[in-house]
Design an enzyme around this catalytic site. Structure first.
Site, short mmCIF file in Angstrom:
data_model
loop_
_atom_site.label_atom_id
_atom_site.label_comp_id
_atom_site.label_asym_id
_atom_site.label_seq_id
_atom_site.Cartn_x
_atom_site.Cartn_y
_atom_site.Cartn_z
CG ASP A 26 -55.21 46.58 22.19
OD1 ASP A 26 -54.74 47.74 22.15
OD2 ASP A 26 -54.94 45.76 23.09
CG ASN A 28 -52.13 50.17 23.57
OD1 ASN A 28 -53.07 49.37 23.59
ND2 ASN A 28 -52.22 51.41 24.03
CG ASP A 30 -55.06 49.31 26.05
OD1 ASP A 30 -55.54 48.69 25.07
OD2 ASP A 30 -55.17 50.55 26.17
CG ASP A 34 -55.20 51.21 19.87
OD1 ASP A 34 -55.08 50.92 18.66
OD2 ASP A 34 -54.59 50.61 20.79
CG ASP A 107 -71.28 59.16 17.48
OD1 ASP A 107 -72.20 59.95 17.76
OD2 ASP A 107 -71.43 57.93 17.41
CG ASP A 209 -75.97 60.67 20.88
OD1 ASP A 209 -75.99 59.48 20.58
OD2 ASP A 209 -76.30 61.11 22.00
CD GLU A 268 -79.51 57.83 18.49
OE1 GLU A 268 -79.40 56.71 18.97
OE2 GLU A 268 -79.22 58.87 19.13
CG HIS A 330 -73.40 51.96 19.54
ND1 HIS A 330 -73.88 52.63 18.43
CD2 HIS A 330 -73.57 52.81 20.56
CE1 HIS A 330 -74.31 53.82 18.78
NE2 HIS A 330 -74.13 53.97 20.07
CG ASP A 331 -77.31 52.58 21.18
OD1 ASP A 331 -76.39 52.51 22.02
OD2 ASP A 331 -77.61 53.63 20.58
#
Ligand code: NOJ
Length: 550
Positions: A26, A28, A30, A34, A107, A209, A268, A330-331
């Protein structure tokens, strides 16, 4: 050393690093990662003598999105979500990455959009809308019965009735992700336009995807039923996936970029797609360059299963295609936790790393795995992903594998100055880049050594995969052999899947490129430069070794 790497397409000799943009860095405050954050960390990945040494980054989706599926619900294919930055930030990231020799793989979600995409808003506005047939609409069987029994991957029916027109639209995943109609040439042209847009902005390839979902049987027959625990598997997905249109679409896509032959498409596909994921290589040169095969990723840490699956997935790839090697993404729960069950997770993850970089194919590293980052321990109120929430606590889900990258032991692990969108993983004070960077025994140092070794070796990069049939059964053995003219480079790899010391002896009847050699890398305490003999050698608990054969 005779180098041939330069003759290979870049993606065949590359190590690809998957960045989950929400969680990398990150900039900034939040609490969400990013693009400027990623740019600020590029030196970690490549460009200095201490960098990891990867060649490309795959960015999980960064497009504007309502984030029901964390970016896999795209609202605009040609812009950047404001959480992540702007197109100018993207251009800066691309040029800084390219300056260091890092390629960019985007992606791309071709099967569906967000229900907030202007295409869908227009499509749903009336039965006669100009974009009605950009998505799949059908009448229900009766007042409140969907057109057929198709189940959505994330639970429930794949159909949702829309109030505005009373018809149902199809969504293979969440109801916020309506499926695009791939029989409509206008849809295809629009998405190929997206590919062109990003290629012109300088990207080097795409991770596509859910490609086996493109195209459906639009006579809407019911899927046959079968017995299973989970609702999605209680039917054979005969008509809602794996249609010939998917192959047609990919052939057309490949032809569309023939003026840019360096572009890579990594796809994928579901593991249970007919013919296996390898079907999406087509002939080997007319569909995808690489197709993920998740069978190894799903396997328990079990030598017989690995022996069989490695061979099957290697041999399934046609000439011209190239296998990706992947253990985490990530899955899924991170492989250190999956493979580590019932054993020592760190030692097993070290052995898995040795497999990742010595099997034939392009290694895909999921951010943080190079540190030995564990799944986060999250409570119900921490969860963000609708799929994880739906099945929690019966299934661990996806959020635990998406926690922030731990950079150091300072405030919020150096990831953010704010409150991270998902909690840090529990062991971030020890498992972080700063802690591991200068420790020769760390997971990070092992990843760096393996990447360097792979890059220096034609056998490990371009060699054939040849299993070595020798006992004991707890050890998986194979050779990687590269031949050019009269010169040969051969490596022997051995991995002990057990937590006991094993003594291995390779019978003289087993074809070997050499029966003596030198250990060039071990996942254990230093054994490098140790002489090696096929007659008899010892493997420590969970140990993996690479031997240069003579
Ligand atoms: C596969 C992606 O990896 C996953 O994160 C996503 O939820 C589905 N496809 C739907 O796009």
């Amino acid at each position: 050393m005779f180098l041939i790497h330069s003759e290979l397409p870049w993606w065949q000799s590359a190590v690809i690093y998957q960045i989950y943009p929400w969680s990398f860095q990150d900039s900034n405050g939040d609490g969400i990662g990013d693009l400027p954050g990623i740019t600020s960390r590029l030196d970690y990945l490549k460009g200095t003598p201490d960098s990891l040494g990867i060649d490309a980054i795959w960015l999980s989706p960064i497009y504007p999105s309502p984030m029901h599926d964390f970016g896999y619900d795209v609202m605009d294919y040609c812009d950047i979500d404001p959480r992540f930055g702007t197109l100018a930030d993207f251009d800066r990231l691309t040029s800084e990455a390219h300056r260091r020799g890092i390629r960019i793989v985007m992606d791309l979600v071709l099967n569906h959009t967000s229900d907030q995409h202007p295409w869908f808003l227009e499509s749903r506005s009336s039965r006669t809308s100009a974009k009605r047939d950009w998505y799949y609409w059908a009448d229900g069987k009766s007042a409140h019965r969907p057109p057929n029994n198709w189940a959505a991957r994330f639970g429930g029916s794949a159909w949702t009735q829309d109030r505005q027109t009373g018809q149902y639209y199809l969504h293979s995943f969440l109801r916020e992700q309506p499926d695009l109609n791939w029989t409509n040439p206008a849809v295809r042209d629009a998405l190929f336009g997206v590919v062109r847009f990003w290629l012109e902005r300088g990207v080097d390839g795409f991770r596509l995807d859910a490609i086996n979902w493109l195209g459906k049987d639009t006579n809407w027959p019911n899927n046959p039923r079968r017995l299973a625990w989970r609702s999605y598997y209680r039917q054979v997905h005969r008509y809602d996936r794996d249609q010939p249109q998917a192959h047609e679409a990919l052939r057309a896509l490949r032809a569309f970029v023939k003026d840019r032959p360096e572009t890579v498409f990594v796809g994928e596909a579901s593991s249970d797609t007919p013919g296996g994921p390898a079907a999406f290589y087509g002939t080997g040169s007319d569909e995808l360059h690489e197709v993920f095969d998740f069978r190894l990723l799903r396997s328990p840490w079990q030598p017989d299963a690995f022996r069989r699956l490695i061979l099957e997935s290697d041999r399934a790839v046609p000439l011209g295609g190239w296998p990706p090697v992947v253990f985490s993404n990530h899955d899924q729960s991170r492989h250190i936790d999956r493979y580590g069950k019932g054993g020592d997770p760190v030692r097993r993850a070290r052995a898995a790393a040795l497999l990742l970089f010595t099997l034939r194919g392009t290694p895909f590293v999921y951010y943080g795995e190079e540190l030995g980052l564990r799944d986060g321990t999250l409570g119900r109120s921490d969860l963000r992903d609708p799929y994880t929430i739906r099945y929690w606590p019966w299934k661990k889900g996806r959020d635990p594998a998406r926690t922030p990258m731990p950079w150091d032991a300072e405030l919020q692990a150096g990831f953010t100055t704010g409150k991270p969108w998902l909690p840090l993983s529990r062991d971030w004070r020890e498992t972080n880049v700063a802690h591991e960077q200068w420790d020769a025994g760390s997971m990070l140092s092992l990843y760096k050594r393996l990447i360097r070794l792979k890059k220096e070796s034609n056998a490990l990069t371009a060699g054939t995969y040849q299993p070595v049939d020798a006992g004991p059964k707890e050890c998986v053995l194979y050779q990687r052999i590269f031949q050019a003219g009269s010169r040969t480079e051969a490596m022997l790899i051995a991995v002990n899947f057990s937590s006991q010391v094993q003594t291995v002896s390779i019978p003289t009847t087993v074809p070997m490129h050499g029966r003596v050699g030198t250990v060039t890398l071990s996942t254990d305490a230093k054994r490098e430069t140790e002489r090696w003999n096929a007659e008899r050698f010892q493997m420590g608990p969970d140990e993996g070794i690479v031997v240069r054969l003579e």
